[in-house]
Every structure is written in structure tokens, then in C-alpha cells.
Scaffold this active site. Structure first.
Site, PDB file in Angstrom:
ATOM      1  N   CYS A 117       0.840  -1.200   0.000  1.00 34.45           N
ATOM      2  CA  CYS A 117       0.000   0.000   0.000  1.00 34.45           C
ATOM      3  C   CYS A 117       0.877   1.252   0.000  1.00 34.45           C
ATOM      4  CB  CYS A 117      -0.910  -0.001   1.224  1.00 34.45           C
ATOM      5  SG  CYS A 117      -2.011   1.425   1.318  1.00 34.45           S
ATOM      6  N   CYS A 148       0.355   5.201   6.767  1.00 34.84           N
ATOM      7  CA  CYS A 148      -0.254   5.017   8.083  1.00 34.84           C
ATOM      8  C   CYS A 148       0.790   4.479   9.069  1.00 34.84           C
ATOM      9  CB  CYS A 148      -1.434   4.056   7.997  1.00 34.84           C
ATOM     10  SG  CYS A 148      -2.673   4.532   6.770  1.00 34.84           S
ATOM     11  N   CYS A 173       0.630   0.675  10.331  1.00 34.04           N
ATOM     12  CA  CYS A 173       0.283  -0.418   9.425  1.00 34.04           C
ATOM     13  C   CYS A 173       1.493  -1.147   8.844  1.00 34.04           C
ATOM     14  CB  CYS A 173      -0.593   0.114   8.296  1.00 34.04           C
ATOM     15  SG  CYS A 173      -1.234  -1.203   7.244  1.00 34.04           S
ATOM     16  N   CYS A 228     -15.775 -10.329   6.285  1.00 33.92           N
ATOM     17  CA  CYS A 228     -15.170  -9.066   5.874  1.00 33.92           C
ATOM     18  C   CYS A 228     -13.934  -9.326   5.021  1.00 33.92           C
ATOM     19  CB  CYS A 228     -14.793  -8.239   7.097  1.00 33.92           C
ATOM     20  SG  CYS A 228     -16.160  -8.001   8.258  1.00 33.92           S
ATOM     21  N   CYS A 282     -18.857  -7.487   4.135  1.00 26.08           N
ATOM     22  CA  CYS A 282     -18.251  -6.183   4.364  1.00 26.08           C
ATOM     23  C   CYS A 282     -16.902  -6.145   3.658  1.00 26.08           C
ATOM     24  CB  CYS A 282     -18.076  -5.937   5.866  1.00 26.08           C
ATOM     25  SG  CYS A 282     -17.274  -4.370   6.286  1.00 26.08           S
ATOM     26  N   CYS A 286     -19.334   1.201   8.322  1.00 23.28           N
ATOM     27  CA  CYS A 286     -18.564   0.666   9.442  1.00 23.28           C
ATOM     28  C   CYS A 286     -17.339   1.558   9.593  1.00 23.28           C
ATOM     29  CB  CYS A 286     -18.147  -0.778   9.150  1.00 23.28           C
ATOM     30  SG  CYS A 286     -17.021  -1.497  10.373  1.00 23.28           S
ATOM     31  N   ARG A 297     -17.809  -2.908  17.818  1.00 18.12           N
ATOM     32  CA  ARG A 297     -17.025  -4.091  17.458  1.00 18.12           C
ATOM     33  C   ARG A 297     -15.658  -4.083  18.151  1.00 18.12           C
ATOM     34  NH1 ARG A 297     -19.107  -6.885  13.609  1.00 18.12           N
ATOM     35  NH2 ARG A 297     -20.321  -5.095  12.901  1.00 18.12           N
TER      36      ARG A 297
END
Length: 405
Positions: A112, A116, A119, A156, A189, A249, A321
Site C-alpha cells: 500500500c 499510516c 500499518c 469481511c 463487508c 462501518c 465491534r
């Protein structure tokens, strides 16, 4: 003739009562002055809980006009009182024994372009994670079938990339995954980074239940965590998802170097959306070596509970969650989270790149504490589908009656 009273007989005489202005505190030898008595210091009036807390506790429908000051007042309520209030309100909107089981699969790992700080999948961090191509449809559906067999009702799928631009083939494959998951009777999801209105519409047409796009933290703290995607870009994706008719979400990560006011800011962001998210994930940072936050200390557990309880009072109808970091919690800590308003977990083999509690482990824990997997009709998605089916069933009955001899 007067009788002398012996020392022994004196000990048998009843003791004198204390002066009426004094009473004994239960389970203590400390004596207090009764308010209103003529002796002792004046008593301060008992402070009354302000209406913000009471209004939240008495809510029967969600509200979207929260201020940060109101949320802050709730957040800073003494923790035992806060958790009890959250548990009380939780029972008005949800079954306290029902926990939704969700399973998450990484359909495209690593590579990616985002930065972040937390991550492992960022190409900017040296974490040793190798980027892979997107997995095929059948592999994903096989994992979904396993998840369903183990009690998960929501499946998900996450892909590590910034957005969906130029990914038409990938999007077609993902829509097939969504259709396959829905055909199994499960909620579907996905989390695919930023998407535009047309992409959201295509996913909706495939039957997508929910789209995950976390805002991560407060608007103020966000630039300290991510610089390659703005807070407003995240909100724009959420708006596209909502406009397409897909459940939202969105939640955050605790332990990013933020302060308590940023937990308030995170909740304020989602609580003032035009409609509350269907799901609010609460993640505790799992530090990964090679990331800027790889040496971070774990956030205190009371901050996690306080955030969950505040979110329950501010987002009463939302599924909260318990996500990343749950595997580091003892069973008792997990129960405290459930008591305070959390009512969904990720369960299975792993969560993207971090460890996850397994199905058998969760089943045994649920059995010990009297919990059960949430039924599909108990989720907001299930309730919406039930409402949609009622007019159809009524129409079919009317047609049958009309055609009857």
C-alpha cells in the site's frame, strides 16, 4: 438497703446509645455527623448529575447533534458509573447476551502506498511483509464457508491499497466475492480504501452489506498518524458509501499517541454524521516492528473500556465491534468490554496481519459466560431486510386472496 453492683454485673448492663447526632457508618468504625444536626461541620450539598448524562441514559432513539463538550462530560464520568450506565442503555437497544461473530480475510496483502504509522502493509515501512496479488474468488468463498460453519454471520474482506482507481478487474472480482458471500446467507463487508460514488453503487448492486473505512482518531490528532490521505477524504468515502445505501462501518484505533480528548473527538466525528454508523470498531494498537509506532506502549485498559462505554451512550443503536488487540486481553477484560456495551468481535484465524482469537476459543468463552452468537435478525442489516420483506409478503398474501375462489 442499697445493693452494690459488682464489676461483673456492670459489664452485663446495656451500653448507652450514642448521642442522636452521631451514627455509625456500615462496615466501618468511622462516625459521621448527621446532616442538619446542631453539631459538626456544615455538609456540602450532594452534587447532581447534569442532564447530559441522564439524557443519554434515557435515550430511546439516536441523536446526531452531539457537541464535544457533551461527549467529554460523559467520557469523564467515574468509570464504574459510566460502565453501569452503558450496560443499562445497551439493554434497551440490544440483547446483552448476543455478540456478533465476524471473520476478516486479507484478499490483497501489502504494497500500500499510504504512510499510516501503525500499518505493516505500507510500502513505506520495512516490516518484512511481502506484497501479494489479490486472491481468487473461490479461495475467498471457501474461507467464507469455513467461517459460517464456525458461527460467523459476517464476512469481511480487506485489500491493501489507497483507492480503487484503475482497478476495474479487481472490482469485478470483488463483486463476485460479495455475491458469493451473500448467497451463503452472511453479511458481506469490504475495506478497499477510498472509493467514489460509482464504485459504491456497483458494490451496492452486488449486495454489499457494509463498507469499512475507519477515521482512526480525532481530526486534530490525525495528521500525526497519516499524511498521505486527509481526514476529509476519509469522510468523503463514508459519504459515498452512505449515499449508495450501504451500511457504514467506521471507528478508530486507540494507542496512537493520542490523548483522552482525541477519544472524545473520534466519537464526536462519527456521532455527528448525518446517520450513525451501523458498526463502530474499537481497535487497540498492536505495535509492529518496522512501523513508526512499532515501539509504542500498550494503551491502558481503562481507556479502552471508557471509550466503549462512552460510544455506547452516544451511539446507542450501533454495533460496537471489539477488534484488533482483543487477543491480548484476558477473558475477564473482554467481559468488561461486553458489559460496557461492546457486542461484536472478530474471530477466526487472523485479522489481516495480526493475531486473532479463534472460533473454538471464543465458543468456550461464550459458554462459560452465557453469551451466544448474534442472530442475523438482531443486526441492523437483518432488521432492514425484515422491513423490506414485510411489504412483499403482504402483497403476496393479497394476491393469493384475490385469486382464491
Amino acid at each position: 438497703m442499697s445493693r452494690r453492683i459488682s464489676a461483673k454485673s456492670k459489664s452485663l448492663q446495656p451500653r448507652r446509645f450514642l448521642s442522636p447526632q452521631f451514627i455509625s457508618r456500615p462496615f466501618s468504625t468511622v462516625q459521621d455527623v448527621v446532616p442538619g444536626s446542631s453539631t459538626g461541620p456544615p455538609q456540602a450539598p450532594t452534587p447532581q448529575r447534569t442532564s447530559v448524562f441522564q439524557d443519554a441514559l434515557q435515550a430511546t432513539i439516536p441523536r446526531t447533534n452531539w457537541t464535544k463538550e457533551e461527549i467529554s462530560e460523559i467520557y469523564n464520568t467515574p468509570l464504574m458509573e459510566l460502565s453501569y450506565a452503558a450496560a443499562t442503555l445497551h439493554r434497551r437497544f440490544h440483547s446483552p447476551a448476543a455478540i456478533q461473530l465476524c471473520t476478516l480475510i486479507n484478499i490483497k496483502t501489502g504494497g500500500c502506498s499510504e504512510d499510516c504509522s501503525y500499518c505493516a502493509q505500507s510500502s513505506r515501512h520495512n516490516t518484512g511483509l511481502k506484497a501479494t496479488k489479490m486472491v481468487n474468488v473461490e479461495t475467498v468463498l471457501a474461507a467464507a464457508r469455513t467461517a459460517k460453519e464456525n458461527g460467523s454471520s459476517r464476512f469481511c474482506m480487506g485489500a491493501a491499497w489507497r483507492d480503487m482507481r484503475g482497478r476495474k478487474t479487481n472490482l469485478r472480482n470483488i463483486t463476485e466475492m460479495v455475491k458469493g458471500v451473500r448467497a451463503l446467507g452472511m453479511e458481506a463487508c469490504v475495506t478497499l480504501g477510498m472509493i467514489d460514488a460509482a464504485q459504491a453503487k456497483e458494490l451496492k448492486e452486488a449486495g454489499l452489506t457494509a463498507y469499512n473505512h475507519n477515521v482512526d482518531t480525532s481530526r486534530e490528532h490525525y495528521p500525526s498518524v497519516i499524511t498521505t490521505r486527509s481526514y476529509d477524504e476519509r469522510l468523503a468515502t463514508i459519504e459515498n458509501v452512505r449515499e449508495a445505501g450501504i451500511n457504514v462501518c467506521t471507528g478508530g484505533i486507540l494507542g496512537l499517541g493520542e490523548k483522552p480528548k482525541d477519544h472524545v473527538g473520534l466519537i464526536h466525528t462519527v456521532a455527528t454524521l448525518p446517520k450513525h454508523p451501523e458498526s463502530f470498531p474499537v481497535n487497540a494498537l498492536v505495535p509492529i516492528k518496522g512501523t513508526p509506532l512499532g515501539e509504542s506502549k500498550a494503551i491502558s485498559f481503562d481507556a479502552i473500556v471508557r471509550t466503549i462505554a462512552t460510544a455506547r451512550l452516544v451511539l446507542p443503536a450501533t454495533i460496537i465491534r471489539l477488534a484488533a488487540g482483543r487477543n491480548t486481553m484476558t477473558e475477564e477484560k473482554q467481559m468488561m468490554c461486553f458489559f460496557s456495551g461492546a457486542n461484536a468481535v472478530f474471530t477466526g484465524e487472523k485479522m489481516l496481519t495480526t493475531a486473532c482469537n479463534g472460533w473454538e476459543e471464543d465458543k468456550a468463552m461464550f459458554d462459560r459466560w452465557g453469551l451466544r452468537p448474534m442472530e442475523s435478525h438482531e443486526t441492523l442489516q437483518g432488521q432492514e431486510e425484515l422491513k423490506e420483506s414485510i411489504p412483499l409478503v403482504t402483497e403476496q398474501k393479497e394476491q393469493a386472496l384475490a385469486s382464491a375462489p
